[in-house]
Design a protein around this motif. Structure first.
Motif, PDB file in Angstrom:
ATOM      1  N   GLY A 268       0.824  -1.214   0.000  1.00 48.03           N
ATOM      2  CA  GLY A 268       0.000   0.000   0.000  1.00 48.03           C
ATOM      3  C   GLY A 268       0.853   1.257   0.000  1.00 48.03           C
ATOM      4  O   GLY A 268       0.575   2.212  -0.728  1.00 48.03           O
ATOM      5  N   ILE A 269       1.904   1.248   0.790  1.00 50.92           N
ATOM      6  CA  ILE A 269       2.824   2.393   0.843  1.00 50.92           C
ATOM      7  C   ILE A 269       3.568   2.512  -0.477  1.00 50.92           C
ATOM      8  O   ILE A 269       3.696   3.604  -1.042  1.00 50.92           O
ATOM      9  CB  ILE A 269       3.839   2.213   1.999  1.00 50.92           C
ATOM     10  CG1 ILE A 269       3.127   2.106   3.336  1.00 50.92           C
ATOM     11  CG2 ILE A 269       4.876   3.309   1.997  1.00 50.92           C
ATOM     12  CD1 ILE A 269       2.314   3.297   3.715  1.00 50.92           C
ATOM     13  N   THR A 270       4.058   1.382  -0.954  1.00 48.78           N
ATOM     14  CA  THR A 270       4.803   1.375  -2.220  1.00 48.78           C
ATOM     15  C   THR A 270       3.960   1.948  -3.349  1.00 48.78           C
ATOM     16  O   THR A 270       4.398   2.832  -4.081  1.00 48.78           O
ATOM     17  CB  THR A 270       5.243  -0.061  -2.565  1.00 48.78           C
ATOM     18  OG1 THR A 270       6.012  -0.586  -1.499  1.00 48.78           O
ATOM     19  CG2 THR A 270       6.068  -0.095  -3.839  1.00 48.78           C
ATOM     20  N   TYR A 271       2.747   1.446  -3.470  1.00 46.19           N
ATOM     21  CA  TYR A 271       1.896   1.884  -4.573  1.00 46.19           C
ATOM     22  C   TYR A 271       1.450   3.333  -4.404  1.00 46.19           C
ATOM     23  O   TYR A 271       1.376   4.087  -5.381  1.00 46.19           O
ATOM     24  CB  TYR A 271       0.681   0.961  -4.725  1.00 46.19           C
ATOM     25  CG  TYR A 271      -0.042   1.212  -6.016  1.00 46.19           C
ATOM     26  CD1 TYR A 271       0.530   0.846  -7.233  1.00 46.19           C
ATOM     27  CD2 TYR A 271      -1.279   1.838  -6.034  1.00 46.19           C
ATOM     28  CE1 TYR A 271      -0.111   1.103  -8.428  1.00 46.19           C
ATOM     29  CE2 TYR A 271      -1.938   2.085  -7.216  1.00 46.19           C
ATOM     30  CZ  TYR A 271      -1.349   1.715  -8.419  1.00 46.19           C
ATOM     31  OH  TYR A 271      -1.990   1.978  -9.596  1.00 46.19           O
ATOM     32  N   ALA A 272       1.159   3.734  -3.177  1.00 51.28           N
ATOM     33  CA  ALA A 272       0.761   5.122  -2.934  1.00 51.28           C
ATOM     34  C   ALA A 272       1.873   6.077  -3.357  1.00 51.28           C
ATOM     35  O   ALA A 272       1.619   7.092  -4.019  1.00 51.28           O
ATOM     36  CB  ALA A 272       0.412   5.336  -1.465  1.00 51.28           C
ATOM     37  N   LEU A 273       3.093   5.761  -2.982  1.00 53.36           N
ATOM     38  CA  LEU A 273       4.217   6.629  -3.356  1.00 53.36           C
ATOM     39  C   LEU A 273       4.487   6.575  -4.854  1.00 53.36           C
ATOM     40  O   LEU A 273       4.674   7.605  -5.500  1.00 53.36           O
ATOM     41  CB  LEU A 273       5.474   6.235  -2.570  1.00 53.36           C
ATOM     42  CG  LEU A 273       5.436   6.572  -1.092  1.00 53.36           C
ATOM     43  CD1 LEU A 273       6.576   5.891  -0.355  1.00 53.36           C
ATOM     44  CD2 LEU A 273       5.488   8.078  -0.895  1.00 53.36           C
ATOM     45  N   TRP A 274       4.515   5.373  -5.428  1.00 50.71           N
ATOM     46  CA  TRP A 274       4.815   5.194  -6.850  1.00 50.71           C
ATOM     47  C   TRP A 274       3.791   5.934  -7.720  1.00 50.71           C
ATOM     48  O   TRP A 274       4.155   6.704  -8.599  1.00 50.71           O
ATOM     49  CB  TRP A 274       4.810   3.700  -7.168  1.00 50.71           C
ATOM     50  CG  TRP A 274       5.127   3.324  -8.571  1.00 50.71           C
ATOM     51  CD1 TRP A 274       6.351   3.292  -9.173  1.00 50.71           C
ATOM     52  CD2 TRP A 274       4.191   2.876  -9.562  1.00 50.71           C
ATOM     53  NE1 TRP A 274       6.234   2.868 -10.467  1.00 50.71           N
ATOM     54  CE2 TRP A 274       4.919   2.602 -10.739  1.00 50.71           C
ATOM     55  CE3 TRP A 274       2.809   2.701  -9.562  1.00 50.71           C
ATOM     56  CZ2 TRP A 274       4.319   2.151 -11.901  1.00 50.71           C
ATOM     57  CZ3 TRP A 274       2.212   2.251 -10.729  1.00 50.71           C
ATOM     58  CH2 TRP A 274       2.958   1.978 -11.879  1.00 50.71           C
ATOM     59  N   SER A 275       2.521   5.712  -7.435  1.00 47.32           N
ATOM     60  CA  SER A 275       1.490   6.347  -8.264  1.00 47.32           C
ATOM     61  C   SER A 275       1.330   7.828  -7.944  1.00 47.32           C
ATOM     62  O   SER A 275       1.188   8.653  -8.849  1.00 47.32           O
ATOM     63  CB  SER A 275       0.155   5.614  -8.114  1.00 47.32           C
ATOM     64  OG  SER A 275      -0.276   5.641  -6.770  1.00 47.32           O
ATOM     65  N   GLY A 276       1.352   8.176  -6.667  1.00 44.00           N
ATOM     66  CA  GLY A 276       1.157   9.578  -6.282  1.00 44.00           C
ATOM     67  C   GLY A 276       2.258  10.485  -6.793  1.00 44.00           C
ATOM     68  O   GLY A 276       1.989  11.526  -7.402  1.00 44.00           O
ATOM     69  N   ILE A 277       3.502  10.087  -6.561  1.00 44.60           N
ATOM     70  CA  ILE A 277       4.625  10.897  -7.054  1.00 44.60           C
ATOM     71  C   ILE A 277       4.613  10.921  -8.577  1.00 44.60           C
ATOM     72  O   ILE A 277       4.875  11.960  -9.201  1.00 44.60           O
ATOM     73  CB  ILE A 277       5.964  10.376  -6.490  1.00 44.60           C
ATOM     74  CG1 ILE A 277       6.015  10.612  -4.980  1.00 44.60           C
ATOM     75  CG2 ILE A 277       7.154  11.045  -7.186  1.00 44.60           C
ATOM     76  CD1 ILE A 277       7.166   9.923  -4.273  1.00 44.60           C
ATOM     77  N   GLY A 278       4.274   9.785  -9.183  1.00 40.68           N
ATOM     78  CA  GLY A 278       4.191   9.727 -10.647  1.00 40.68           C
ATOM     79  C   GLY A 278       3.158  10.690 -11.204  1.00 40.68           C
ATOM     80  O   GLY A 278       3.421  11.429 -12.153  1.00 40.68           O
ATOM     81  N   ILE A 279       1.982  10.721 -10.597  1.00 41.25           N
ATOM     82  CA  ILE A 279       0.918  11.627 -11.060  1.00 41.25           C
ATOM     83  C   ILE A 279       1.361  13.086 -10.948  1.00 41.25           C
ATOM     84  O   ILE A 279       1.171  13.884 -11.877  1.00 41.25           O
ATOM     85  CB  ILE A 279      -0.384  11.393 -10.270  1.00 41.25           C
ATOM     86  CG1 ILE A 279      -0.992  10.048 -10.637  1.00 41.25           C
ATOM     87  CG2 ILE A 279      -1.386  12.524 -10.503  1.00 41.25           C
ATOM     88  CD1 ILE A 279      -2.097   9.597  -9.701  1.00 41.25           C
ATOM     89  N   ILE A 280       1.946  13.421  -9.821  1.00 43.21           N
ATOM     90  CA  ILE A 280       2.385  14.806  -9.608  1.00 43.21           C
ATOM     91  C   ILE A 280       3.450  15.199 -10.630  1.00 43.21           C
ATOM     92  O   ILE A 280       3.365  16.267 -11.250  1.00 43.21           O
ATOM     93  CB  ILE A 280       2.896  14.983  -8.165  1.00 43.21           C
ATOM     94  CG1 ILE A 280       1.730  14.823  -7.182  1.00 43.21           C
ATOM     95  CG2 ILE A 280       3.587  16.333  -7.980  1.00 43.21           C
ATOM     96  CD1 ILE A 280       2.165  14.547  -5.758  1.00 43.21           C
ATOM     97  N   CYS A 281       4.439  14.336 -10.823  1.00 47.03           N
ATOM     98  CA  CYS A 281       5.514  14.648 -11.767  1.00 47.03           C
ATOM     99  C   CYS A 281       5.023  14.690 -13.210  1.00 47.03           C
ATOM    100  O   CYS A 281       5.403  15.580 -13.980  1.00 47.03           O
ATOM    101  CB  CYS A 281       6.652  13.645 -11.616  1.00 47.03           C
ATOM    102  SG  CYS A 281       7.555  13.811 -10.067  1.00 47.03           S
ATOM    103  N   ILE A 282       4.170  13.751 -13.587  1.00 47.12           N
ATOM    104  CA  ILE A 282       3.659  13.724 -14.958  1.00 47.12           C
ATOM    105  C   ILE A 282       2.779  14.931 -15.232  1.00 47.12           C
ATOM    106  O   ILE A 282       2.826  15.521 -16.320  1.00 47.12           O
ATOM    107  CB  ILE A 282       2.899  12.405 -15.236  1.00 47.12           C
ATOM    108  CG1 ILE A 282       3.877  11.241 -15.249  1.00 47.12           C
ATOM    109  CG2 ILE A 282       2.107  12.480 -16.528  1.00 47.12           C
ATOM    110  CD1 ILE A 282       4.998  11.366 -16.274  1.00 47.12           C
ATOM    111  N   THR A 283       1.986  15.340 -14.273  1.00 45.53           N
ATOM    112  CA  THR A 283       1.170  16.546 -14.453  1.00 45.53           C
ATOM    113  C   THR A 283       2.066  17.761 -14.649  1.00 45.53           C
ATOM    114  O   THR A 283       1.803  18.601 -15.519  1.00 45.53           O
ATOM    115  CB  THR A 283       0.243  16.750 -13.238  1.00 45.53           C
ATOM    116  OG1 THR A 283      -0.571  15.586 -13.085  1.00 45.53           O
ATOM    117  CG2 THR A 283      -0.644  17.968 -13.415  1.00 45.53           C
ATOM    118  N   THR A 284       3.135  17.843 -13.887  1.00 44.13           N
ATOM    119  CA  THR A 284       4.083  18.952 -14.018  1.00 44.13           C
ATOM    120  C   THR A 284       4.787  18.907 -15.371  1.00 44.13           C
ATOM    121  O   THR A 284       4.918  19.940 -16.044  1.00 44.13           O
ATOM    122  CB  THR A 284       5.125  18.903 -12.871  1.00 44.13           C
ATOM    123  OG1 THR A 284       4.427  18.913 -11.617  1.00 44.13           O
ATOM    124  CG2 THR A 284       6.079  20.071 -12.936  1.00 44.13           C
TER     125      THR A 284
END
Length: 109
Positions: free
Chosen positions: A57-73
């Protein structure tokens, strides 16, 4: 400690892969297509290593969350995709959610 390095590599390679996905133009451009496929392969490989030592859960939250933020930027700066208030608020919720998931994991042990 290595599991966190694996997660970092998984996140960076996912960001690279997703960034070049748009440039691949539906996999019609060779170089971006190859980078996309290799990037996702690397990302999932290192993600699989990360979950051996970090809760999924932690792994996926960080992987997807950071990914979404960076890709949006990246989309905003490199692809000139607009950012509006609902998008910004949504990203703030994602950040809040990732923080809450991480904090709840630390307090449950």
């Amino acid at each position: 400690m290595m599991h966190w390095l694996y997660l970092f590599i998984a996140i960076i390679s996912e960001i690279i892969a997703t960034s070049t996905l748009k440039a691949s133009e539906g996999f019609t451009k060779l170089i971006p297509s190859v980078i996309t496929v290799i990037g996702y392969g690397i990302s999932f490989y290192f993600l699989s290593l990360a979950v051996k030592g970090i809760p999924i859960g932690i792994t996926y939250a960080l992987w997807s969350g950071i990914g979404i933020i960076c890709i949006t930027t990246i989309g905003y700066f490199f692809y000139k995709e607009p950012l509006n208030w609902p998008t910004i608020i949504g990203i703030a919720f994602i950040i809040t959610g990732v923080v809450i998931v991480n904090l709840s994991n630390h307090t449950s042990h």
